[in-house]
Design a protein around this motif. Structure first.
Motif, PDB file in Angstrom:
ATOM      1  N   GLY A  34     119.828 -20.060  43.767  1.00 33.39           N
ATOM      2  CA  GLY A  34     120.607 -21.037  42.997  1.00 33.39           C
ATOM      3  C   GLY A  34     121.035 -22.266  43.785  1.00 33.39           C
ATOM      4  O   GLY A  34     120.254 -22.844  44.551  1.00 33.39           O
ATOM      5  N   GLY A  35     122.322 -22.613  43.602  1.00 26.96           N
ATOM      6  CA  GLY A  35     122.851 -23.876  44.103  1.00 26.96           C
ATOM      7  C   GLY A  35     122.650 -24.104  45.606  1.00 26.96           C
ATOM      8  O   GLY A  35     122.360 -25.222  46.035  1.00 26.96           O
ATOM      9  N   ARG A  88     119.026 -25.147  46.245  1.00 25.21           N
ATOM     10  CA  ARG A  88     118.857 -26.518  45.728  1.00 25.21           C
ATOM     11  C   ARG A  88     119.499 -27.525  46.700  1.00 25.21           C
ATOM     12  O   ARG A  88     118.857 -28.490  47.123  1.00 25.21           O
ATOM     13  CB  ARG A  88     119.532 -26.589  44.345  1.00 25.21           C
ATOM     14  N   ASN A 100     126.559 -27.010  50.885  1.00 25.74           N
ATOM     15  CA  ASN A 100     126.995 -26.012  49.894  1.00 25.74           C
ATOM     16  C   ASN A 100     127.009 -24.662  50.591  1.00 25.74           C
ATOM     17  O   ASN A 100     125.970 -24.203  51.086  1.00 25.74           O
ATOM     18  CB  ASN A 100     126.025 -26.014  48.699  1.00 25.74           C
ATOM     19  N   ASP A 132     125.264 -17.316  46.668  1.00 27.26           N
ATOM     20  CA  ASP A 132     124.945 -16.345  45.620  1.00 27.26           C
ATOM     21  C   ASP A 132     123.781 -15.528  46.135  1.00 27.26           C
ATOM     22  O   ASP A 132     122.690 -16.070  46.364  1.00 27.26           O
ATOM     23  CB  ASP A 132     124.514 -17.059  44.320  1.00 27.26           C
ATOM     24  N   ARG A 152     115.506 -16.051  34.348  1.00 27.68           N
ATOM     25  CA  ARG A 152     116.605 -16.137  33.379  1.00 27.68           C
ATOM     26  C   ARG A 152     117.493 -17.348  33.657  1.00 27.68           C
ATOM     27  O   ARG A 152     118.482 -17.568  32.993  1.00 27.68           O
ATOM     28  CB  ARG A 152     117.448 -14.855  33.424  1.00 27.68           C
ATOM     29  N   ASP A 171     118.721 -21.464  34.515  1.00 28.48           N
ATOM     30  CA  ASP A 171     118.756 -22.638  33.631  1.00 28.48           C
ATOM     31  C   ASP A 171     117.668 -23.672  33.910  1.00 28.48           C
ATOM     32  O   ASP A 171     116.920 -24.046  32.997  1.00 28.48           O
ATOM     33  CB  ASP A 171     120.158 -23.286  33.644  1.00 28.48           C
ATOM     34  N   ASN A 223     117.290 -24.896  39.972  1.00 28.36           N
ATOM     35  CA  ASN A 223     118.239 -23.808  40.247  1.00 28.36           C
ATOM     36  C   ASN A 223     117.532 -22.454  40.288  1.00 28.36           C
ATOM     37  O   ASN A 223     118.181 -21.430  40.437  1.00 28.36           O
ATOM     38  CB  ASN A 223     119.309 -23.744  39.145  1.00 28.36           C
ATOM     39  N   THR A 241     124.997 -23.725  26.217  1.00 30.28           N
ATOM     40  CA  THR A 241     125.857 -24.271  27.283  1.00 30.28           C
ATOM     41  C   THR A 241     124.990 -24.986  28.323  1.00 30.28           C
ATOM     42  O   THR A 241     125.480 -25.828  29.063  1.00 30.28           O
ATOM     43  CB  THR A 241     126.675 -23.180  28.019  1.00 30.28           C
ATOM     44  N   ARG A 242     123.699 -24.661  28.360  1.00 33.34           N
ATOM     45  CA  ARG A 242     122.792 -25.323  29.307  1.00 33.34           C
ATOM     46  C   ARG A 242     122.679 -26.818  29.010  1.00 33.34           C
ATOM     47  O   ARG A 242     122.268 -27.592  29.868  1.00 33.34           O
ATOM     48  CB  ARG A 242     121.420 -24.647  29.267  1.00 33.34           C
ATOM     49  N   ARG A 273     125.257 -28.200  31.074  1.00 26.60           N
ATOM     50  CA  ARG A 273     124.865 -28.024  32.478  1.00 26.60           C
ATOM     51  C   ARG A 273     123.804 -29.049  32.885  1.00 26.60           C
ATOM     52  O   ARG A 273     123.846 -29.610  33.976  1.00 26.60           O
ATOM     53  CB  ARG A 273     124.348 -26.601  32.717  1.00 26.60           C
ATOM     54  N   TYR A 332     124.316 -31.679  36.034  1.00 17.76           N
ATOM     55  CA  TYR A 332     123.479 -31.827  37.228  1.00 17.76           C
ATOM     56  C   TYR A 332     122.791 -33.192  37.252  1.00 17.76           C
ATOM     57  O   TYR A 332     122.681 -33.818  38.297  1.00 17.76           O
ATOM     58  CB  TYR A 332     122.427 -30.714  37.288  1.00 17.76           C
ATOM     59  N   ARG A 378     133.417 -20.469  26.069  1.00 20.09           N
ATOM     60  CA  ARG A 378     132.314 -20.853  26.969  1.00 20.09           C
ATOM     61  C   ARG A 378     132.177 -22.371  27.053  1.00 20.09           C
ATOM     62  O   ARG A 378     131.876 -22.921  28.101  1.00 20.09           O
ATOM     63  CB  ARG A 378     131.005 -20.197  26.513  1.00 20.09           C
TER      64      ARG A 378
HETATM   65  P1  ATP Z   1     127.265 -25.744  41.336  1.00 19.53           P
HETATM   66  O1  ATP Z   1     128.263 -24.655  41.641  1.00 19.53           O
HETATM   67  O2  ATP Z   1     126.939 -26.640  42.479  1.00 19.53           O
HETATM   68  O3  ATP Z   1     127.522 -26.448  40.070  1.00 19.53           O
HETATM   69  P2  ATP Z   1     125.491 -23.585  41.076  1.00 19.53           P
HETATM   70  O4  ATP Z   1     123.987 -23.659  40.961  1.00 19.53           O
HETATM   71  O5  ATP Z   1     126.059 -22.794  42.196  1.00 19.53           O
HETATM   72  O6  ATP Z   1     125.885 -25.080  41.110  1.00 19.53           O
HETATM   73  P3  ATP Z   1     126.881 -21.885  39.171  1.00 19.53           P
HETATM   74  O7  ATP Z   1     127.508 -22.326  37.898  1.00 19.53           O
HETATM   75  O8  ATP Z   1     127.704 -21.299  40.237  1.00 19.53           O
HETATM   76  O9  ATP Z   1     126.079 -23.146  39.675  1.00 19.53           O
HETATM   77  O10 ATP Z   1     125.729 -20.886  38.785  1.00 19.53           O
HETATM   78  C1  ATP Z   1     124.948 -20.233  39.773  1.00 19.53           C
HETATM   79  C2  ATP Z   1     123.532 -20.110  39.302  1.00 19.53           C
HETATM   80  O11 ATP Z   1     123.497 -19.291  38.130  1.00 19.53           O
HETATM   81  C3  ATP Z   1     122.877 -21.435  38.887  1.00 19.53           C
HETATM   82  O12 ATP Z   1     122.235 -22.041  39.978  1.00 19.53           O
HETATM   83  C4  ATP Z   1     121.911 -21.015  37.826  1.00 19.53           C
HETATM   84  O13 ATP Z   1     120.717 -20.615  38.415  1.00 19.53           O
HETATM   85  C5  ATP Z   1     122.546 -19.799  37.204  1.00 19.53           C
HETATM   86  N1  ATP Z   1     123.236 -20.097  35.934  1.00 19.53           N
HETATM   87  C6  ATP Z   1     124.530 -20.393  35.741  1.00 19.53           C
HETATM   88  N2  ATP Z   1     124.802 -20.573  34.437  1.00 19.53           N
HETATM   89  C7  ATP Z   1     123.634 -20.385  33.777  1.00 19.53           C
HETATM   90  C8  ATP Z   1     123.249 -20.420  32.400  1.00 19.53           C
HETATM   91  N3  ATP Z   1     124.098 -20.719  31.440  1.00 19.53           N
HETATM   92  N4  ATP Z   1     121.952 -20.147  32.111  1.00 19.53           N
HETATM   93  C9  ATP Z   1     121.072 -19.833  33.083  1.00 19.53           C
HETATM   94  N5  ATP Z   1     121.375 -19.798  34.392  1.00 19.53           N
HETATM   95  C10 ATP Z   1     122.633 -20.065  34.740  1.00 19.53           C
END
Ligand code: ATP
Length: 417
Positions: free
Chosen positions: A40-41, A44, A52, A56, A126, A128, A132, A174-175, A178, A182, A212
């Motif tokens: 994830g984040g 990226r 960052n 995760d 699964r 977004d 990510n 919700t995506r 999102r 981003y 949500r």
């Molecule tokens: P940041 O915290 O910098 O906004 P992040 O990528 O860490 O970015 P989080 O919201 O902590 O974002 O989510 C962690 C990961 O979980 C994301 O990178 C994404 O892959 C996944 N994720 C979060 N929400 C969703 C969603 N609604 N649908 C699909 N994947 C999701």
């Protein structure tokens, strides 16, 4: 793109304690014959050169058991969610999430997904957006290897936010928020087909619970310059799905910039942004929005107080108001509501009066206490409050500045009765 190994980049960009932790965690997973990935984040942002450290970690297998094994050696505090197969470890100022790799299917649009354990490829599928949906393996033999099944690195290069499949937004609308978040944060573009599907699925936001949506809005308001996300949401019609009367225009951008100048800690700053976003709603519109988002009581109070003070702007805009009048008009609301009005008010005089109240007038108190008044002969009960109020007003308007002066006022008052 060819497979790459990012162990060098990891070492260059992440603090040494995080690197040591990831290596140890990888070894612990190897011992347990599990595979462990950072996802994830962090991946990226690592590739973007952005800092960052919110790790995760995805485990193929039981994440909770692995987290416990690591917690013991690190003296970390573990919090476990058995139902979701997740654990969080905290030590010093670090926090790491452990998740069991899972596959998700959506029974119907907007519903919560059905979940079963899976492999890392299922877990990435699964997610977004392509940017990510990348992982880096942490097991010793493969440490640093990137897994990028959807072309996330290519999209990072092209600065694109792209969903993984056509049904992504209808599965989980919700995506939509999102994607906007981003895109604006990273100064990317939503990829054209993704944008087409995003617009088509705006109607699906209705299928998502207010809780949500509120969470997504909270995340937007924690961004560095949330006015950008809100303006984009406004342009796409996403803001209107939140409430048709909300506007993200130059006024909002200017007031948000003024909020940042206050240097407030969270959650005060986000709350103030929200108060200004809602500043131009009327009472009925605000009620609708609060109900939809199921705002917590304290936040709702700030928003209601903000509109209550705004209602008094005309009176507060009169030049040369006596301080006691300003006090009476503005006593007593939630502190954030004053700041929202001092920023949002369309009259400079009103804003000055609000600041005067906030910084000076609200702290003014008579020197005499209720007990002192009794001793001077004021009868107990509501009369005490009345006289104290009179003394405060005299102080506010500069008619008295000493304890003796106050006593004089009290004596005169008793005589006049
Ligand atoms: P940041 O915290 O910098 O906004 P992040 O990528 O860490 O970015 P989080 O919201 O902590 O974002 O989510 C962690 C990961 O979980 C994301 O990178 C994404 O892959 C996944 N994720 C979060 N929400 C969703 C969603 N609604 N649908 C699909 N994947 C999701």
């Amino acid at each position: 793109m060819a497979n790459i190994n990012l162990s060098k980049l990891l070492g260059e960009q992440l603090p040494v304690d995080i690197i040591n932790f990831m290596k140890k965690a990888g070894e612990a997973a190897e011992k347990r014959q599990q595979r462990l990935y950072v996802v994830g984040g962090v991946v990226r942002d690592l590739l973007l050169g952005r800092c960052n450290t919110d790790l995760d970690l995805v485990v193929e297998g039981d994440a909770i058991k692995l987290a416990h094994a690591i917690a013991a050696s690190k003296k970390a505090k573990a919090t476990v969610h058995t139902r979701f197969g997740t654990a969080n470890l905290k030590w010093a100022n670090r926090s790491v999430d452990f998740i069991t790799a899972r596959a998700e299917t959506y029974a119907r649009p907007g519903a919560l997904p059905t979940v079963r354990p899976g492999a890392i490829s299922d877990d990435l599928a699964r997610r977004d957006f392509t940017v990510n949906a990348m992982a880096i393996e942490l097991n010793p033999r493969h440490y640093g290897e990137v897994i990028d099944p959807f072309g996330g690195r290519q999209d990072l290069d092209k600065k694109l936010i792209r969903i993984l499949h056509k049904k992504s937004f209808s599965d989980d609308a919700t995506r939509i928020w999102r994607a906007i978040r981003y895109e604006q944060r990273l100064d990317f573009k939503i990829e054209p087909e993704t944008l087409r599907l995003l617009k088509w699925n705006i109607k699906m936001l209705k299928a998502v619970s207010g809780d949500r949506i509120r969470h997504e809005l909270e995340l937007v308001l924690k961004e560095e310059t949330p006015e950008k996300q809100l303006a984009r949401a406004g342009g796409l019609g996403v803001l209107a799905a939140l409430h048709p009367a909300l506007k993200a225009d130059d006024w909002l951008a200017e007031t948000f910039a003024a909020v940042r100048e206050k240097n407030l800690p969270e959650p005060a700053q986000s709350r103030l942004y929200l108060a200004l976003l809602c500043y131009r709603l009327n009472e009925a519109e605000l009620e609708q929005l609060m109900k939809y988002l199921r705002l917590p009581k304290t936040t709702a109070q700030v928003l209601q107080d903000t509109l209550a003070i705004k209602d008094k702007t005309k009176e507060l805009a009169a030049p040369g108001l006596a301080p006691s009048v300003v006090y009476r008009l503005l006593h007593v609301y939630n502190a954030a509501a004053y700041i929202a009005n001092s920023i949002g008010a369309d009259s400079e005089t009103a804003a000055e009066h609000i600041e005067l109240y906030l910084n000076v007038l609200r702290h003014v108190k008579p020197a005499l206490s209720g007990k002192d008044l009794e001793k001077l002969g004021v009868t107990r009960g509501p009369r005490i409050k009345e006289v104290l109020q009179k003394l405060r007003e005299a102080r506010l308007d500069g008619k008295v500045a000493s304890k003796e002066g106050e006593r004089e006022i009290v004596r005169k008052h008793i005589k006049s009765l």
